[in-house]
Design a protein around this motif. Sequence first.
Motif, PDB file in Angstrom:
ATOM      1  N   ARG A 116      27.885  43.341  36.409  1.00  0.00           N
ATOM      2  CA  ARG A 116      29.028  43.472  35.518  1.00  0.00           C
ATOM      3  C   ARG A 116      29.744  44.639  35.511  1.00  0.00           C
ATOM      4  O   ARG A 116      31.102  44.761  35.789  1.00  0.00           O
ATOM      5  CB  ARG A 116      28.787  43.200  34.040  1.00  0.00           C
ATOM      6  N   HIS A 117      29.140  45.788  35.574  1.00  0.00           N
ATOM      7  CA  HIS A 117      29.643  47.254  35.532  1.00  0.00           C
ATOM      8  C   HIS A 117      29.691  47.710  37.094  1.00  0.00           C
ATOM      9  O   HIS A 117      28.879  47.711  37.751  1.00  0.00           O
ATOM     10  CB  HIS A 117      28.945  47.991  34.791  1.00  0.00           C
TER      11      HIS A 117
ATOM     12  N   ALA B 245      33.404  44.133  36.865  1.00  0.00           N
ATOM     13  CA  ALA B 245      34.769  44.742  35.834  1.00  0.00           C
ATOM     14  C   ALA B 245      34.269  46.417  36.165  1.00  0.00           C
ATOM     15  O   ALA B 245      33.561  46.685  36.540  1.00  0.00           O
ATOM     16  CB  ALA B 245      34.091  44.549  34.412  1.00  0.00           C
TER      17      ALA B 245
ATOM     18  N   LEU C 276      39.775  45.613  28.725  1.00  0.00           N
ATOM     19  CA  LEU C 276      39.699  44.274  29.109  1.00  0.00           C
ATOM     20  C   LEU C 276      40.963  43.858  29.778  1.00  0.00           C
ATOM     21  O   LEU C 276      40.877  43.200  30.807  1.00  0.00           O
ATOM     22  CB  LEU C 276      39.469  43.533  27.769  1.00  0.00           C
TER      23      LEU C 276
ATOM     24  N   ASN D 258      40.879  44.723  33.239  1.00  0.00           N
ATOM     25  CA  ASN D 258      39.888  43.902  34.047  1.00  0.00           C
ATOM     26  C   ASN D 258      40.417  42.597  34.166  1.00  0.00           C
ATOM     27  O   ASN D 258      39.876  41.744  35.088  1.00  0.00           O
ATOM     28  CB  ASN D 258      38.765  44.081  33.011  1.00  0.00           C
TER      29      ASN D 258
ATOM     30  N   ALA E  58      35.823  47.874  28.806  1.00  0.00           N
ATOM     31  CA  ALA E  58      34.857  46.830  29.099  1.00  0.00           C
ATOM     32  C   ALA E  58      33.544  47.344  28.939  1.00  0.00           C
ATOM     33  O   ALA E  58      32.600  46.634  28.571  1.00  0.00           O
ATOM     34  CB  ALA E  58      35.118  46.527  30.589  1.00  0.00           C
TER      35      ALA E  58
ATOM     36  N   LEU F 234      30.684  40.784  27.396  1.00  0.00           N
ATOM     37  CA  LEU F 234      31.393  41.048  28.453  1.00  0.00           C
ATOM     38  C   LEU F 234      31.447  40.013  29.678  1.00  0.00           C
ATOM     39  O   LEU F 234      32.178  39.451  30.334  1.00  0.00           O
ATOM     40  CB  LEU F 234      30.980  42.417  29.177  1.00  0.00           C
TER      41      LEU F 234
ATOM     42  N   ILE G 109      34.346  37.839  31.220  1.00  0.00           N
ATOM     43  CA  ILE G 109      34.390  37.869  32.839  1.00  0.00           C
ATOM     44  C   ILE G 109      34.197  36.098  33.347  1.00  0.00           C
ATOM     45  O   ILE G 109      35.182  35.845  34.340  1.00  0.00           O
ATOM     46  CB  ILE G 109      33.131  38.334  33.509  1.00  0.00           C
TER      47      ILE G 109
ATOM     48  N   ARG H 205      37.709  34.660  32.101  1.00  0.00           N
ATOM     49  CA  ARG H 205      38.745  35.149  32.997  1.00  0.00           C
ATOM     50  C   ARG H 205      38.817  34.349  34.100  1.00  0.00           C
ATOM     51  O   ARG H 205      40.206  33.938  34.528  1.00  0.00           O
ATOM     52  CB  ARG H 205      38.162  36.585  33.433  1.00  0.00           C
TER      53      ARG H 205
END
Lengths: 531, 362
Positions: free
Chosen positions: A347-348, A352, A358, A361, A410, A418, A422, A425
Amino acid sequence: MTLSEGGSVVSLLAVRSLTKLFGDFAACNGIDLDIAPGEIHALLGENGAGKSTLVKMLFGVLQPSAGQILWNGAPVTVGSPGEARTLGVGMVFQHFSLFEALTVAENIALSLDPKISLARISEEAAALSKAYGLPLDPKAHVADLSVGERQRIEIVRALLQNPKLIILDEPTSVLTPQEADRLFETLFKLKAEGRSVLYISHRLEEVRRICDRATVLRHGKVTGACDPKQETPASLARMMVGSDVAEVHRDQGAKLGDVQVEVSNLSVPSRTPFAMSLKDISLKVRAGEVLAIAGVAGNGQGELFDALSGEYPVAEDGAIRIRGKAVGKTGINGRRLLGAGFVPEERHGHAAVSAMPLSDNLLLARSRSDRKAFLSAGFASVIRRDAIASATKRICEVMDVRKSGEDPLAGSLSGGNLQKFIVGRELDRQPSVLVVNQPTWGVDAGAASRIRQALIDLAKAGSAVIVISQDLDEIFEVATNIAVISEGRLSEPHPAGTLTLERIGLLMGGIHESHSISQTAASASEVSHAH
Amino acid sequence: MRIELQRRPKVSKLFSVLSPLMALVLTLIAGVIMFGLMGIDPIKAMDVYFVEPLTDIWSLHELAVKAAPLILIGVGLSICYRSNNWNIGAEGQFTIGAITGSILPVLYPNWHSWAILPLMMVMGAVGGALYAAIPALLKARFNTNEILTSLMLVYIAGLFLDWLVRGPWRDPKGYNFPVTTSFQPEAVLPEIISSGRAHWGFVFAIVAAVALWFMMRFMLKGFEVSVLGQSERAGRFAGFSGRRMIWFAMLLSGALAGLAGISEVSGSIGHLQPSISPGYGFTAIIVAFLGRLNPLGIIASGLVLALTYLGGEAAQLSIGISDKVSRVFQGLLLFFVLSCDTLIHYRIRLIFSGRPTTEGKS
């Protein structure tokens, strides 16, 4: 060679109801383990079963929350790796801790008493490496060495301390079969000298071949202790994977449509020494289908995702087709424009940017595919903040993303929230193809079920979904068909209803389709003859 | 005992804004102490250094002359640094820009046309960009460290200029001085207003700063710069190319440094000579960080750093201290900016006893 349970020999190392808590979570829960002098003892288990935590406690990297460690029958506290070495425990980690710019001898010297001269270390290392069949040039620079040679440095480094017990964490996961064979010879030599080896692995064949006894972990508990030579791969797999998992099936009523994603004979060389190469991968996913790809971490999942997403396009244009169009050489945004969406594992810093809000992102994944909505026309491409803000709000509402403030960074969201953002999205675009890598890794149970439901719903609505996951429960929950990836090869897909955990476990342990596995124990033992 | 930096759980917004100001104040305090130790009346020295240059029209013009290259280079570098490309060689790109921009007036001193000035500016920018293309190519193709390559190229550029003005481009009627012929009037960048020397280079600087501020704040390109600077992997996921960004950032900062170089030579010196810069390319690194890599902030920090140059010259004249003192001020300023930033993100912890040592009793 087998020692009877509770035999008269005093164990070199014994562990009694050892427990390690991280907050409320018990990574190891009341583990008992006995290692006799001069045996090769296997520690088996899936990812997250607690193998690494247990070993870190034995080596003094972590301190147990409860329980006892006995060394030659006497209780000991292992406060640090240094104390472990003094006791006589050596460790070879899965990820090497070597300085690439230094020579072999210099790397070894770093872990020893600084008073010993480099020349003496070189001499001893050369002698040891010869004695154990680990050819190694002390003057060579680590940067020039292969992965197998680097592992030898770690082993020689451990042996220089003259340990009674050597712990190897997934040693063959980075080795070629030939390198692995050499390693096994070394291990047999160590055993013949009366040293013990704790061998951590999830590869069943290997364990059956070289180990005298095995302890199987699952969810932080010992689920079996056995002589692996007496077991079949199938029975070992059952212990490893467990049979208490509910076999959830999707309703099979949904009709499948046209092929949306097709991969044919995709081979990709590895980009780094630690990466896996992809070998001759073929798959087909139809509209309305969820293809789940199971496998133990590090078997090529990340590489497969990179190839499917187009972050690293492949050499052969026709090897990957999305909605009939050859896209092997097309980048990620070209594939998005064809209606594909992607959710990477990390994720990190991948899915994102933690230090961005956000809304930024959201733009990250959709700057090209939603160009018309999010950017002004013309050369300047001015970002339309209002349109992005309302889309961000919509996604957070649909996916129930809990956040502080209107548009937080984020990095300030919990992993589950998160991840919901994601995934949301991509869902917000209603992609006709979605590729997800480890959709619920490190995500709380509530968010995980929300995400899985969303994936099932997306397929029901007529999209093709590929889910790459290590979590077998998850796979059985969402999959229409299941294939297994192992060492960069993908098995044939099987309808989820026809597969059992046992068979998946076998496939994950590196036994391939060509060996014609069937579900009965009898033919499983035939498999072992085939090897 | 050892010292550890521990990441703070939360970064104070207030101090992030105040940090450049705190760095300025600390620099001034350190300056007072320094002058005191040198036996110079600190109040008078500070007055000469930082106040007097701001009191008359002439020196305000000089301030603009010195700030122009600092701002122009600094905003280019800020884009570079935001994208995680570390161009340290702006001084060399400045020099090469000055040389390529001077080709027309040096080789065609009798060409009198309005077109010469725009052509010179373009050629200067192109020269700077091409020179920055060397470290860009090395990084994009061979993954070479651009900090080292761009820095080393500075010295090559400096020696090349030295050789040119002592050799092929030397003015035959210049009594053997290592200078080129003076540029024809059409090749001189005019003053903005008639009251002093400040030339159009300052306007270029302001326009560049505002344009790049707009790009970083509102345009997709600016977003791309920030994303790739913070995580190349996330940038790749977004479909942005890290390799193309190397080219974009390096060429942009090189072009602006080159434009600064030819503006300085054409607007303020009037010919080429062995030394055309008191280290603008390096000082602009301080300018970029003091302005928090924000193009508008860089206008302010460029003026501040220009003041240290001006004060250095004034102090040399009126109290007779070496102009190297201005270098000391610039160094102090960078040191304090970076330490303030570090302390905003981290706290210092002294650890007196380590964990149980790894030495056994065997």
